[in-house]
Motif scaffolding. Structure first.
Motif, short mmCIF file in Angstrom:
data_model
loop_
_atom_site.label_atom_id
_atom_site.label_comp_id
_atom_site.label_asym_id
_atom_site.label_seq_id
_atom_site.Cartn_x
_atom_site.Cartn_y
_atom_site.Cartn_z
N ARG A 270 -65.24 -86.21 -59.87
CA ARG A 270 -66.14 -85.07 -60.01
C ARG A 270 -67.28 -85.13 -59.00
O ARG A 270 -68.06 -84.19 -58.89
N ASP A 271 -67.37 -86.23 -58.26
CA ASP A 271 -68.47 -86.44 -57.33
C ASP A 271 -68.13 -85.86 -55.96
O ASP A 271 -67.13 -86.27 -55.33
N ALA A 272 -68.92 -84.92 -55.47
CA ALA A 272 -68.61 -84.22 -54.22
C ALA A 272 -68.56 -85.17 -53.03
O ALA A 272 -67.71 -85.02 -52.14
N GLU A 273 -69.46 -86.16 -52.97
CA GLU A 273 -69.46 -87.10 -51.86
C GLU A 273 -68.19 -87.94 -51.85
O GLU A 273 -67.62 -88.23 -50.79
N THR A 274 -67.74 -88.36 -53.03
CA THR A 274 -66.50 -89.13 -53.13
C THR A 274 -65.31 -88.30 -52.67
O THR A 274 -64.46 -88.79 -51.92
N VAL A 275 -65.25 -87.06 -53.11
CA VAL A 275 -64.15 -86.17 -52.72
C VAL A 275 -64.12 -86.01 -51.21
O VAL A 275 -63.04 -86.10 -50.58
N ALA A 276 -65.27 -85.81 -50.59
CA ALA A 276 -65.33 -85.65 -49.13
C ALA A 276 -64.91 -86.94 -48.42
O ALA A 276 -64.21 -86.90 -47.40
N SER A 277 -65.32 -88.09 -48.96
CA SER A 277 -64.99 -89.35 -48.31
C SER A 277 -63.50 -89.66 -48.40
O SER A 277 -62.92 -90.25 -47.48
N ILE A 278 -62.86 -89.26 -49.50
CA ILE A 278 -61.41 -89.44 -49.63
C ILE A 278 -60.69 -88.62 -48.58
O ILE A 278 -59.77 -89.10 -47.89
N ALA A 279 -61.10 -87.36 -48.43
CA ALA A 279 -60.46 -86.47 -47.47
C ALA A 279 -60.63 -86.98 -46.03
O ALA A 279 -59.75 -86.75 -45.18
N ALA A 280 -61.75 -87.68 -45.76
CA ALA A 280 -62.04 -88.13 -44.41
C ALA A 280 -61.53 -89.54 -44.11
O ALA A 280 -61.55 -89.97 -42.95
N ASP A 281 -61.04 -90.25 -45.11
CA ASP A 281 -60.65 -91.65 -44.94
C ASP A 281 -59.26 -91.75 -44.32
O ASP A 281 -58.25 -91.47 -44.96
N GLU A 282 -59.21 -92.18 -43.06
CA GLU A 282 -57.94 -92.26 -42.35
C GLU A 282 -57.03 -93.36 -42.89
O GLU A 282 -55.81 -93.34 -42.65
N LEU A 283 -57.59 -94.33 -43.60
CA LEU A 283 -56.77 -95.39 -44.18
C LEU A 283 -56.00 -94.91 -45.42
O LEU A 283 -55.04 -95.54 -45.83
N MET A 284 -56.45 -93.80 -45.98
CA MET A 284 -55.74 -93.22 -47.13
C MET A 284 -54.71 -92.24 -46.60
O MET A 284 -54.92 -91.03 -46.56
N HIS A 285 -53.55 -92.76 -46.21
CA HIS A 285 -52.58 -91.99 -45.42
C HIS A 285 -51.61 -91.17 -46.28
O HIS A 285 -50.86 -90.35 -45.75
N ASP A 286 -51.60 -91.39 -47.61
CA ASP A 286 -50.79 -90.59 -48.53
C ASP A 286 -49.30 -90.63 -48.21
O ASP A 286 -48.55 -89.71 -48.58
N THR A 287 -48.86 -91.67 -47.54
CA THR A 287 -47.45 -91.77 -47.14
C THR A 287 -46.75 -92.89 -47.91
O THR A 287 -47.15 -94.05 -47.83
N GLY A 288 -45.73 -92.52 -48.66
CA GLY A 288 -44.93 -93.53 -49.35
C GLY A 288 -43.53 -93.57 -48.77
O GLY A 288 -43.12 -92.66 -48.04
N THR A 289 -42.80 -94.63 -49.06
CA THR A 289 -41.38 -94.65 -48.73
C THR A 289 -40.61 -94.23 -49.97
O THR A 289 -41.11 -94.35 -51.10
N LEU A 290 -39.41 -93.73 -49.79
CA LEU A 290 -38.62 -93.30 -50.93
C LEU A 290 -38.34 -94.46 -51.88
O LEU A 290 -38.31 -94.28 -53.10
N GLU A 291 -38.16 -95.66 -51.33
CA GLU A 291 -37.94 -96.84 -52.17
C GLU A 291 -39.19 -97.14 -53.00
O GLU A 291 -39.11 -97.39 -54.21
N GLY A 292 -40.35 -97.10 -52.35
CA GLY A 292 -41.59 -97.39 -53.06
C GLY A 292 -41.91 -96.35 -54.11
O GLY A 292 -42.34 -96.68 -55.23
N LEU A 293 -41.70 -95.07 -53.78
CA LEU A 293 -41.96 -94.00 -54.73
C LEU A 293 -41.00 -94.07 -55.91
O LEU A 293 -41.39 -93.85 -57.07
N ALA A 294 -39.73 -94.37 -55.64
CA ALA A 294 -38.75 -94.51 -56.72
C ALA A 294 -39.11 -95.67 -57.64
O ALA A 294 -38.98 -95.58 -58.86
N GLY A 295 -39.60 -96.77 -57.04
CA GLY A 295 -40.02 -97.91 -57.84
C GLY A 295 -41.19 -97.56 -58.74
O GLY A 295 -41.25 -97.99 -59.90
#
Length: 309
Positions: A185-210
């Protein structure tokens, strides 16, 4: 003051990034091993960990295989391996921190979201019961991924398809984004998540299935604490969590009274998914966790728990 130390950890040929937050006076009352969530990394928990260290609780965390600073190239993103590999990495990281002699600080494991799911799966795994699970003083789960919230629950056909494709094309990468506005609910946290390049949101199909399989096993009761190996369990969950199921967490804690006598479920009314980053109120969560840990660190409490093993 809190001392922060970076390092690395070797896990089956993979070098993983580590970081510790230590009480500056050296008077460590307890140790925490922390397991982060999906598309996350340990440096995003800095205020939480600094608070724990200020209370005499040393924190040791690592960026899991496929995430954060443990990613050396784009091809590494989400490359977690199967559940067996995930659990082996976590167990290997926990072991060096476990008490080696009487009087050593007790060790607690905290897992957030996917990390809570992984920690709970490890805690229920018979293969690790004696050399890891029984030696951990307590397990704390923040918004664990035990079930899907109603608005994102996938149908049976979609789940079956994801599992099947995960076996056929295990290393195929897939973008799975958790909307930042659904996490805090914190606006600064939301903005920092969107700007964080280390949070790449990419999974592998094996990892997601697990991850899907672990959720199904926990929510169905197929994976549950056995043989008294889990000494103590604390679960905290926000009632307005849009990423994982509040009801599934509550039901899990209530269902296994016989397996874990010392257990507590804390509902955070109106809170979102990241209890550690949900605005100024997060200090309530910080204090709840620290108090629960320290209540189990006195000599009498440690001796009482050890006598039950």
């Amino acid at each position: 003051m809190v001392v922060e130390k970076e390092g690395t950890f070797e896990a089956e040929g993979k070098t993983l990034y580590t970081k510790s937050w230590l009480p500056d006076d050296g008077a460590t009352k307890a140790k925490v091993v922390f397991i982060h969530g999906y598309s996350d990394h340990v440096n995003r928990y800095n205020p939480f960990f600094r608070f724990l260290a200020s209370r005499g609780i040393a924190v040791h965390g690592f960026d899991q295989r496929g995430w954060g600073r443990s990613v050396a190239a784009p091809a590494d993103r989400g490359l977690t391996g199967p559940t067996s590999r995930v659990l082996a990495d976590i167990a290997a990281f926990i072991k060096p921190h476990l008490p080696a002699a009487a009087g050593d600080p007790p060790v607690f494991v905290i897992g957030h979201s996917m990390g809570g799911q992984q920690a709970l799966t490890l805690a229920c795994e018979p293969a690790y019961a004696d050399d890891v699970v029984r030696r951990v003083r307590g397990w704390l789960l923040e918004s664990p991924f035990i079930g899907y919230p109603p608005e994102t629950r996938p149908g049976a056909l979609k789940v079956f398809g994801a599992r099947l494709v995960g076996r056929m094309l295990p290393l195929r990468q897939m973008l799975v984004q958790l909307p930042p506005a659904n996490l805090s609910r914190d606006a600064e946290t939301v903005a920092s998540i969107a700007a964080d390049e280390l949070m790449h949101d990419t999974g592998t199909l094996e990892g997601l299935a697990g991850m899907i399989d672990r959720t199904a096993a926990l929510s169905s009761g197929a994976v549950r604490p056995k043989g008294g190996a889990v000494r103590s369990l604390w679960v905290g969950h926000g009632t307005m969590d849009k990423a994982t199921s509040f009801e599934a967490s509550k039901r899990y804690v209530e269902s296994y009274a016989g397996e874990v006598e010392d257990r507590q479920f804390k509902a955070y009314e109106g809170w979102y998914h990241q209890l550690h980053n949900d605005g100024p109120c997060s200090e309530e969560f910080f204090k709840d966790v620290a108090d629960w840990i320290l209540e189990r660190c006195g000599p009498e409490e440690v001796a009482k728990a050890d006598s039950k093993l």
